[in-house]
Enzyme design. Structure first.
Site, PDB file in Angstrom:
ATOM      1  N   GLU A  88      -2.530  10.973   9.719  1.00 50.71           N
ATOM      2  CA  GLU A  88      -3.255   9.794  10.023  1.00 50.71           C
ATOM      3  C   GLU A  88      -2.575   9.098  11.081  1.00 50.71           C
ATOM      4  O   GLU A  88      -2.197   7.859  11.268  1.00 50.71           O
ATOM      5  CB  GLU A  88      -3.114   8.763   8.738  1.00 50.71           C
ATOM      6  CG  GLU A  88      -3.658   9.673   7.506  1.00 50.71           C
ATOM      7  CD  GLU A  88      -3.499   8.760   6.308  1.00 50.71           C
ATOM      8  OE1 GLU A  88      -4.478   8.608   5.649  1.00 50.71           O
ATOM      9  OE2 GLU A  88      -2.510   8.158   5.921  1.00 50.71           O
TER      10      GLU A  88
ATOM     11  N   CYS B  46      -6.680   2.501  -0.086  1.00 50.72           N
ATOM     12  CA  CYS B  46      -6.144   1.365   0.690  1.00 50.72           C
ATOM     13  C   CYS B  46      -7.240   0.208   1.586  1.00 50.72           C
ATOM     14  O   CYS B  46      -6.869  -0.778   1.810  1.00 50.72           O
ATOM     15  CB  CYS B  46      -4.965   1.993   1.733  1.00 50.72           C
ATOM     16  SG  CYS B  46      -5.750   2.990   2.977  1.00 50.72           S
TER      17      CYS B  46
END
Lengths: 667, 667
Positions: free
Chosen positions: B331, B427
């Site tokens: 990421e 998230c």
């Protein structure tokens, strides 16, 4: 034989008429382009690989492959090291050696190879089994993980090597090893009760068993090959069943091979597979065997399945370089027209497998669409796979390389900007060696009273037409100039058709038969891509061919997203590329105007002599951005740039840097 | 304070003068664009997330997050489920609730939140520790794997929630829980002998401790935050040491977090980091804390480090949508100018973190370069992260989507063509909720006797200048028309500078002060990107602003390889895209001629009303290829195509299909 007959069959070529592969003592190569590569295989690659297999190359990771055999043979102590398919490095090397010996005797090399044969024979288990991984490391787990563990794949490479070595040298030991192993496999596998109804995760044994059938004439090898092909994709899935049976353990946790059935082309029976999916090498090895079996058994449905997969690959899933497999994860095909240039996998071995497939199709049905692809893969991806010094190799063959991206973006982690030495997983170098060492097999086929010339590789061939020997001497200045000549020698006048492939790239094709003025080859003299001369040939007859080599601006099908608005150059069989060393950094800032003249310039010094292409281009200028990443008042600013293209195969021989095949076309 | 002073300091703004964040009861939003999103957060997102946290959403994977707390609190039996950072879903939800309550009382919601507070308090261990993963599942392994296990990250989110909830409701329990936890962490961590000299793998606690310092005035929280920031990157590597110490076990074997130090920005001390590398969310959370600490401590070198990282991100590593992180693996950021559109990661949370960072920088140094980026991320990636119904979310925000590629190519396996419900790793949805619920914080800052308007979000604010209250009513038709008006109310005339950001996209800016003719804003009235009106303001004074909104053809820096020859459209704060539903398949076959006129057309029906942009374009035609993949005699054939662009944030609200932000510009 199936009642349903295709066009080709209606024209009178029966499947079972397919041409037999030529032996290498009959086709000697003497070619300004290829001879040097074959010399490299003999003088550099094979000796270097022998050192590597024996862990004597200081800069390379130890292969341990010979040592594994020594341990399995009881000649050494220790643990197995390497991949589960490490054995195949040895047998692929032995196969390459066989072709070299078949072409030209070499007692010293043969002595080394004989010692390898003795070692393999000694490593063979009493029941016929040969596999050092399972013999040394997991003797209790034979045949418990076909999906992942390459036992039958290694068996296939052993059989291929055995057939080749026996043919080259008459060595009986290796053929006996192969037959004993194949007979044992035949006892283990099958649909009968008590047998394992499985098949290998990585296809290879199927095509090898057809070779063993040819070498021995024993039908049960052909039947076993057919079993493996026909069993593939049966439900319930053998891979899932064996996975359950062995307690759900896996060898390659990152791949989920037991359940990702398309990865191994085990998702459907082969005749129902309409798209090339999963691991690319497996697909083309499978197709090679399918074509073999179709020809041997006259199974028309199987031939149709081959054609479907062929068409899917070459019309929707192949790079312009003849590379296949768009994705690193799974070394796999992805989707129709999904051909990213920078994240390409395009494994060298996959293009070699595509050549095998093309070769088998040509034996059944001489059509230049197969030979054109064979040539494309050979002159671009395969020969790119090896450095000009024969010491380093590409496993992955991208069409665009940006070193800064390679450093930072893991989507390109599989790409190397430079050829590598012997690898941890060393499948490609020996595969290149065995292909180049046997290149003579791919040049001609003889079918009834026709000689087909598929590749214009210079040399002397001895072919047989209706029990009469015909010598064909080919002189080739094909690669750079498109010029080829043939001289026929024959003991007595003989009628046959000489069928000469007219390459898909050629502008005008002309010939001269027995001297005189060149005649343009007319459309009615071309059938299925071959120009034919039907006559009674006499010794001393000559044919001179000239294929003009315009420089083509190649475009991709409009569904290839990555190449929208871009062109690639091709001249003759070679696809071209831009390299940073000739054109500066940021190759993507270059554009080739549609109207720019393209000039072929032979550079006799560059990497042993290369045709380069030069053109006036444009370079986007980066000035004036002052730290901004996006601007709304920016014009494209360009400056003139002289572009220099070199053949793709020659890239990365002059240091690291950017490379691209496709370049934006500006108007 | 450091002796070395930068330009800004020399102009008289001391680091320690930084403006304090505004509270939400002082900035109420009433805006034609944003109010509906905030209403969605209140009416849909937060209630839906509550259901999800309690595993009552049938179509979603169970979160188990509340159940984990119940088990840790002794209220339930069972095993921990979810990610190691599952707790943060609860505390981020609680933080979002806090902002909603701070904006507008809601006793029913507060009752639910109070029960969560009680639950958290009950799950707190006697020594102050709160973490359900380690309490329930690995009680013996606290603080043994900081690199991977997010204990301090979860602590940070608990602290942020505690500060917000205490501020909104006066609840003391949660603040006490946070202080006891922070005090315990302070006893565990530090450079003193006997303490762990580690720091979290995922930055978050650092910025949270600054908030706790603000809420409590206790210096040791600030010092602890500073310790975590300053210890990061110390040699030898704490992560490698703890890995050795715990016997080399790992939680995320696919990432090698213990050794891939750049992944966690642990490769260098923060002040030596000149490039944004590794996990993007971690970078911007870290930078947010660094800016906080620079302001609080006057550490000029730390401020310079912030600026270096800011510049690297926005000038070399940010998508035009304000997305950051080019790569799914890790990421993460990749390399300068490496901004692939189709394999982009561009996590919603990373853009939210970029807004946090921008917000902190604006508090130190009001410069529109921070606010322009804040706006870009907010109006594009963040708001794109949530569907128009508030029920589905994007985690990943690509700039180009091709469904056929998504299906076949694993390089895009992380991309979804449609927004998803509550995720396994959830998230982003609560992060969007807490940002939108606290949007009022980002609109203004007050610094000495100046009010800065960073965002043109309508509503009423109560600000304080020199102990005098000033009411500022903003009416905004900014998003689609670039029109804003302000009305000032104040008990007595007061001198201050009203500083109005002139957006980077605006064509001409003009204003009317207390009626009359519009005056173009002159260059000498603009400083650091803000047009300023310095005067003694009286109740009833008005300022009307008009920013013209030309449609911009945005271009990327010429080093952005992926966008060579392409343009993106932007109008006002919105970046535009083409969607398949408006423009047909194969969007990459479309080109926008350089001379095409671009027309803004408001569609009142489309997704609640959107400005669309139409233009005459060209479409490449696929006819005549007859199964060929490459051709040398092919011209580009095009046909006229009417192109219709919609704002990027609104994509994927009308079914699955292709999308692209960047489109080829033809000449």
């Amino acid at each position: 034989m199936n009642n349903q007959m295709n066009e080709q069959l209606q024209e009178g070529i029966m499947l079972t008429d397919r041409s037999k592969p030529l032996t290498l003592d009959k086709v000697r190569i003497s070619d300004p382009f290829w001879s040097d590569y074959i010399r490299l295989v003999r003088e550099v690659v094979v000796p270097y690989q022998w050192e590597a297999l024996n862990d004597r190359v200081p800069e390379a990771e130890p292969s341990h492959a010979i040592q594994n055999f020594k341990i399995a043979a009881g000649e050494a102590e220790g643990a197995f090291h390497g991949m589960v398919f490490q054995d195949s490095d040895v047998t692929k090397w032995l196969e390459a050696v066989s072709y070299l010996l078949e072409t030209e005797p070499d007692p010293a090399l043969q002595q080394v190879a004989d010692s390898v044969v003795e070692l393999i024979a000694k490593a063979q288990q009493p029941d016929g089994y040969v596999n050092t991984y399972f013999t040394v490391k997991e003797p209790e787990n034979r045949w418990t993980n076909l999906a992942e563990c390459h036992e039958l794949y290694c068996a296939g490479h052993l059989i291929e090597a055995a057939v080749a070595y026996n043919k080259a040298t008459g060595n009986e030991t290796i053929l006996q090893v192969a037959c004993r192993f194949a007979d044992y496999i035949d006892r283990v596998f099958g649909r009968e009760p008590g047998k394992l109804n499985g098949y290998d995760g990585h296809q290879e044994i199927e095509l090898a068993l057809v070779k063993l059938y040819h070498a021995t004439g024993k039908d049960h090898y052909l039947a076993l090959s057919r079993y493996f092909i026909e069993q593939r994709g049966a439900k319930p899935s053998f891979y899932e069943q064996e996975w359950e049976k062995r307690g759900r353990t896996v060898h390659f946790p990152q791949l989920d091979i037991a359940h990702d059935l398309p990865y191994s082309q085990a998702h459907l029976p082969v005749q129902e597979q309409e798209q090339a999916v999963g691991h690319a090498v497996r697909v083309v090895y499978m197709c090679t065997a399918m074509a073999d079996l179709a020809a041997e058994t006259g199974d028309e449905a199987l031939l149709q399945a081959c054609k479907k997969l062929w068409d899917n690959i070459v019309a929707k899933r192949m790079y312009i370089t003849g590379g296949i497999g768009s994705m690193a994860e799974g070394e796999a095909f992805t989707a129709d027209y999904d051909l990213p240039n920078d994240t390409a996998y395009a494994e060298t071995c996959a293009s070699i497998g595509l050549i095998f497939f093309a070769h088998r199709m040509l034996q059944i049905e001489p059509d230049s669409r197969y030979a054109d692809v064979m040539e494309r893969a050979l002159y671009n991806t395969v020969v790119s796979g090896m450095a000009r010094d024969g010491k380093t190799f590409f496993y992955v063959n991208p069409l665009e390389v940006n070193p800064s991206q390679l450093a930072g973006n893991k989507n390109t982690h599989h790409v190397c900007g430079q050829r590598q030495g012997w690898f941890g997983c060393a499948c490609c170098p020996p595969n290149i060696a065995r292909l180049l060492a046997s290149l003579g097999q791919y040049v001609y086929t003889v079918q009834k009273s026709a000689i087909y010339v598929h590749l214009y590789v210079g040399g002397a061939a001895t072919l047989e037409i209706a029990d009469t020997e015909v010598q064909l001497e080919q002189k080739s200045a094909y690669t750079w100039d498109g010029e080829v000549s043939f001289t026929i020698s024959t003991a007595r006048p003989i009628a046959f058709a000489l069928k000469l492939r007219v390459p898909d790239w050629c502008g005008e094709a002309s010939w001269v038969v027995n001297g005189g003025e060149p005649q343009q080859i007319k459309g009615n003299e071309i059938a299925n891509g071959y120009a034919q001369i039907n006559r009674v040939w006499q010794s001393g007859d000559t044919v001179e061919l000239v294929f003009t080599m315009p420089i083509h601006r190649m475009k991709s099908h409009p569904l290839v997203r990555e190449n929208a608005g871009k062109v690639a150059l091709q001249r003759g069989p070679f696809v071209y590329c831009l390299e940073e060393t000739d054109n500066g950094e940021q190759l993507y800032q270059l554009a080739l105007p549609a109207e720019s003249e393209l000039s072929a310039v032979f550079d006799p010094v560059l990497l042993g002599g290369l045709q380069t292409i030069t053109a006036n281009g444009q370079r986007q200028v980066s000035d004036g951005w002052q730290g901004q990443l996006y601007r709304h008042n920016a014009d494209w600013q360009t400056e003139a740039a002289e572009l220099r293209f070199i053949p793709y195969f020659a890239w990365a021989n002059r240091g690291a840097g950017e490379m691209t095949v496709w370049v934006r076309e500006s108007t």
